[in-house]
Design a protein around this motif. Structure first.
Motif, PDB file in Angstrom:
ATOM      1  N   ALA A  46      26.799  29.165  29.914  1.00 26.33           N
ATOM      2  CA  ALA A  46      26.165  29.384  31.217  1.00 26.33           C
ATOM      3  C   ALA A  46      27.203  29.775  32.266  1.00 26.33           C
ATOM      4  CB  ALA A  46      25.412  28.125  31.644  1.00 26.33           C
ATOM      5  N   GLU A  47      28.364  29.097  32.258  1.00 24.88           N
ATOM      6  CA  GLU A  47      29.413  29.427  33.211  1.00 24.88           C
ATOM      7  C   GLU A  47      29.942  30.828  32.971  1.00 24.88           C
ATOM      8  OE1 GLU A  47      30.538  27.880  35.823  1.00 24.88           O
ATOM      9  OE2 GLU A  47      29.150  26.212  35.597  1.00 24.88           O
ATOM     10  N   GLU A  48      30.111  31.193  31.703  1.00 23.45           N
ATOM     11  CA  GLU A  48      30.599  32.528  31.384  1.00 23.45           C
ATOM     12  C   GLU A  48      29.597  33.592  31.820  1.00 23.45           C
ATOM     13  OE1 GLU A  48      33.110  35.484  30.032  1.00 23.45           O
ATOM     14  OE2 GLU A  48      33.454  33.345  30.383  1.00 23.45           O
ATOM     15  N   ALA A  49      28.310  33.323  31.584  1.00 24.22           N
ATOM     16  CA  ALA A  49      27.278  34.271  32.018  1.00 24.22           C
ATOM     17  C   ALA A  49      27.275  34.405  33.535  1.00 24.22           C
ATOM     18  CB  ALA A  49      25.908  33.812  31.515  1.00 24.22           C
ATOM     19  N   LYS A  50      27.473  33.292  34.244  1.00 24.56           N
ATOM     20  CA  LYS A  50      27.514  33.321  35.712  1.00 24.56           C
ATOM     21  C   LYS A  50      28.704  34.137  36.192  1.00 24.56           C
ATOM     22  CE  LYS A  50      27.510  30.258  39.741  1.00 24.56           C
ATOM     23  NZ  LYS A  50      27.521  28.836  40.179  1.00 24.56           N
ATOM     24  N   ALA A  57      30.940  39.158  38.506  1.00 26.85           N
ATOM     25  CA  ALA A  57      31.836  40.297  38.348  1.00 26.85           C
ATOM     26  C   ALA A  57      31.063  41.614  38.354  1.00 26.85           C
ATOM     27  CB  ALA A  57      32.643  40.148  37.056  1.00 26.85           C
ATOM     28  N   GLU A  58      29.911  41.643  37.702  1.00 27.04           N
ATOM     29  CA  GLU A  58      29.109  42.864  37.662  1.00 27.04           C
ATOM     30  C   GLU A  58      28.589  43.216  39.052  1.00 27.04           C
ATOM     31  OE1 GLU A  58      27.198  46.183  36.029  1.00 27.04           O
ATOM     32  OE2 GLU A  58      28.803  44.875  35.334  1.00 27.04           O
ATOM     33  N   ARG A  59      28.165  42.211  39.816  1.00 28.76           N
ATOM     34  CA  ARG A  59      27.700  42.478  41.176  1.00 28.76           C
ATOM     35  C   ARG A  59      28.822  43.019  42.039  1.00 28.76           C
ATOM     36  NH1 ARG A  59      23.876  37.259  42.749  1.00 28.76           N
ATOM     37  NH2 ARG A  59      22.288  37.565  41.128  1.00 28.76           N
ATOM     38  N   ARG A  63      31.409  44.671  41.012  1.00 25.53           N
ATOM     39  CA  ARG A  63      31.722  46.029  40.562  1.00 25.53           C
ATOM     40  C   ARG A  63      30.722  47.033  41.124  1.00 25.53           C
ATOM     41  NH1 ARG A  63      30.277  49.669  36.947  1.00 25.53           N
ATOM     42  NH2 ARG A  63      28.515  48.399  36.259  1.00 25.53           N
ATOM     43  N   LEU A  64      29.433  46.678  41.100  1.00 26.88           N
ATOM     44  CA  LEU A  64      28.409  47.580  41.634  1.00 26.88           C
ATOM     45  C   LEU A  64      28.578  47.758  43.145  1.00 26.88           C
ATOM     46  CD1 LEU A  64      25.248  46.387  39.642  1.00 26.88           C
ATOM     47  CD2 LEU A  64      26.595  48.465  39.294  1.00 26.88           C
ATOM     48  N   LYS A  65      28.918  46.672  43.849  1.00 20.99           N
ATOM     49  CA  LYS A  65      29.114  46.767  45.294  1.00 20.99           C
ATOM     50  C   LYS A  65      30.295  47.667  45.623  1.00 20.99           C
ATOM     51  CE  LYS A  65      29.736  43.918  49.427  1.00 20.99           C
ATOM     52  NZ  LYS A  65      29.888  42.516  49.929  1.00 20.99           N
ATOM     53  N   ALA A  66      31.400  47.507  44.887  1.00 23.73           N
ATOM     54  CA  ALA A  66      32.567  48.359  45.106  1.00 23.73           C
ATOM     55  C   ALA A  66      32.243  49.821  44.805  1.00 23.73           C
ATOM     56  CB  ALA A  66      33.736  47.884  44.242  1.00 23.73           C
ATOM     57  N   LYS A  67      31.463  50.059  43.766  1.00 20.86           N
ATOM     58  CA  LYS A  67      31.077  51.425  43.422  1.00 20.86           C
ATOM     59  C   LYS A  67      30.239  52.056  44.523  1.00 20.86           C
ATOM     60  CE  LYS A  67      28.701  54.118  39.869  1.00 20.86           C
ATOM     61  NZ  LYS A  67      27.935  54.048  38.595  1.00 20.86           N
ATOM     62  N   GLN A  68      29.270  51.284  45.059  1.00 23.11           N
ATOM     63  CA  GLN A  68      28.427  51.795  46.136  1.00 23.11           C
ATOM     64  C   GLN A  68      29.245  52.089  47.386  1.00 23.11           C
ATOM     65  OE1 GLN A  68      25.442  48.780  46.589  1.00 23.11           O
ATOM     66  NE2 GLN A  68      24.323  49.363  44.738  1.00 23.11           N
ATOM     67  N   GLN A  69      30.192  51.218  47.715  1.00 18.97           N
ATOM     68  CA  GLN A  69      31.036  51.455  48.880  1.00 18.97           C
ATOM     69  C   GLN A  69      31.891  52.698  48.694  1.00 18.97           C
ATOM     70  OE1 GLN A  69      33.187  47.774  49.333  1.00 18.97           O
ATOM     71  NE2 GLN A  69      31.500  46.727  50.395  1.00 18.97           N
ATOM     72  N   ALA A  70      32.423  52.876  47.486  1.00 13.24           N
ATOM     73  CA  ALA A  70      33.237  54.062  47.214  1.00 13.24           C
ATOM     74  C   ALA A  70      32.400  55.336  47.316  1.00 13.24           C
ATOM     75  CB  ALA A  70      33.882  53.954  45.832  1.00 13.24           C
ATOM     76  N   GLU A  71      31.179  55.298  46.790  1.00 14.88           N
ATOM     77  CA  GLU A  71      30.307  56.459  46.876  1.00 14.88           C
ATOM     78  C   GLU A  71      29.938  56.763  48.323  1.00 14.88           C
ATOM     79  OE1 GLU A  71      27.027  55.512  44.401  1.00 14.88           O
ATOM     80  OE2 GLU A  71      28.077  55.984  42.516  1.00 14.88           O
ATOM     81  N   ALA A  72      29.668  55.713  49.127  1.00 13.13           N
ATOM     82  CA  ALA A  72      29.335  55.928  50.531  1.00 13.13           C
ATOM     83  C   ALA A  72      30.514  56.524  51.289  1.00 13.13           C
ATOM     84  CB  ALA A  72      28.902  54.603  51.168  1.00 13.13           C
TER      85      ALA A  72
END
Length: 209
Positions: free
Chosen positions: A106-110, A115-117, A119-128
Motif C-alpha cells: 500500500a505504501e509503495e502504491a501510494k 510520483a506519477e501525479r 510527473r504529470l504536473k511537471a509535464k503540464q507546466q512544461a507544455e504551458a
C-alpha cells in the motif's frame, strides 16, 4: 490409540490447511475442546483409581500405577496441545507477514501515485511554458502589421511638437512683456502730457502650428 490416530489426522488437516494459507479455525477449536475434555476425563479417572487403590491392601503399588497412567494420558494430551499451539503460532506469524506485506504494498502504491501525479504536473507546466514562449515569439498577424504604420502616423500627427510649443510659449512671453512696456510708456507720456501709443493687437503672437 484410536483417539491418538484421530488427533494426528486432524492435526495433519490443520497443518495442510495452514500450508495452503487457509487454516481451518473451526477444526482447531474442536481439537482444543476435545483435548480439554480428555484431560478432565483423565483427572477424573485418576481420582476414581486413587480412591479404589486406597481400599486395597497394596495401596502404594496401586497408586503408582494410577499415577503412571495419569501422567501418560496427560503427556499425550500435552503433545497434542503443543502441536495445536505451534500451528496457531505459525498461522499468526503468517498473518503478520501478510499484513506487513500488504502495508508495504500500500505504501509503495501510494508513493508511485504521488510520483506519477508530480510527473504529470511537471509535464503540464512544461507544455504551458512552451506554448507561452511560442505565442510570445510568433510574428504579428498581417492585419496587425498593415494597421501598425497608420496607427504610428496618427500618434505622431496628434502628438504636439515640443520645439513649436516652446517657440509659442516664448512668443507669448515676449508679447506680454511688450504690452507691459507699452503700458508703462503710455503712462509716462500721459503723465508728461504726450499722446499714448496704441497697444499691439492680441493676434501679434500667433499660435503654434
Amino acid at each position: 490409540m484410536k483417539s491418538t490416530l484421530t488427533f494426528l489426522a486432524l492435526c495433519a488437516g490443520v497443518l495442510v490447511a495452514q500450508a495452503a494459507g487457509a487454516p481451518d479455525l473451526a477444526t482447531e477449536r474442536a481439537e482444543r475442546d476435545r483435548i480439554g475434555a480428555e484431560r478432565s476425563r483423565a483427572e477424573a479417572a485418576f481420582a476414581a483409581r486413587e480412591q479404589e487403590c486406597r481400599e486395597r491392601f497394596a495401596v502404594t503399588a496401586c497408586l503408582d500405577a494410577a499415577r503412571r497412567e495419569r501422567r501418560a494420558a496427560l503427556d499425550r494430551l500435552r503433545v497434542q496441545q503443543d502441536v495445536l499451539d505451534e500451528a496457531d503460532r505459525k498461522r499468526r506469524a503468517a498473518q503478520r507477514v501478510e499484513e506487513i506485506r500488504n502495508n508495504v504494498s500500500a505504501e509503495e502504491a501510494k508513493r508511485r501515485d504521488i510520483a506519477e501525479r508530480q510527473r504529470l504536473k511537471a509535464k503540464q507546466q512544461a507544455e504551458a511554458a512552451s506554448t507561452e514562449a511560442v505565442a510570445v515569439s510568433a510574428p504579428a498577424a498581417p492585419a496587425s502589421r498593415a494597421g501598425r504604420p497608420a496607427a504610428v502616423a496618427h500618434r505622431k500627427a496628434s502628438a504636439p511638437d515640443p520645439r513649436r510649443a516652446q517657440e509659442y510659449e516664448q512668443r507669448q512671453t515676449d508679447a506680454k512683456a511688450h504690452r507691459e512696456a507699452v503700458v508703462r510708456r503710455n503712462a509716462e507720456r500721459a503723465a508728461k502730457g504726450k499722446p499714448a501709443k496704441p497697444l499691439p493687437t492680441p493676434g501679434a503672437a500667433s499660435a503654434p502650428t
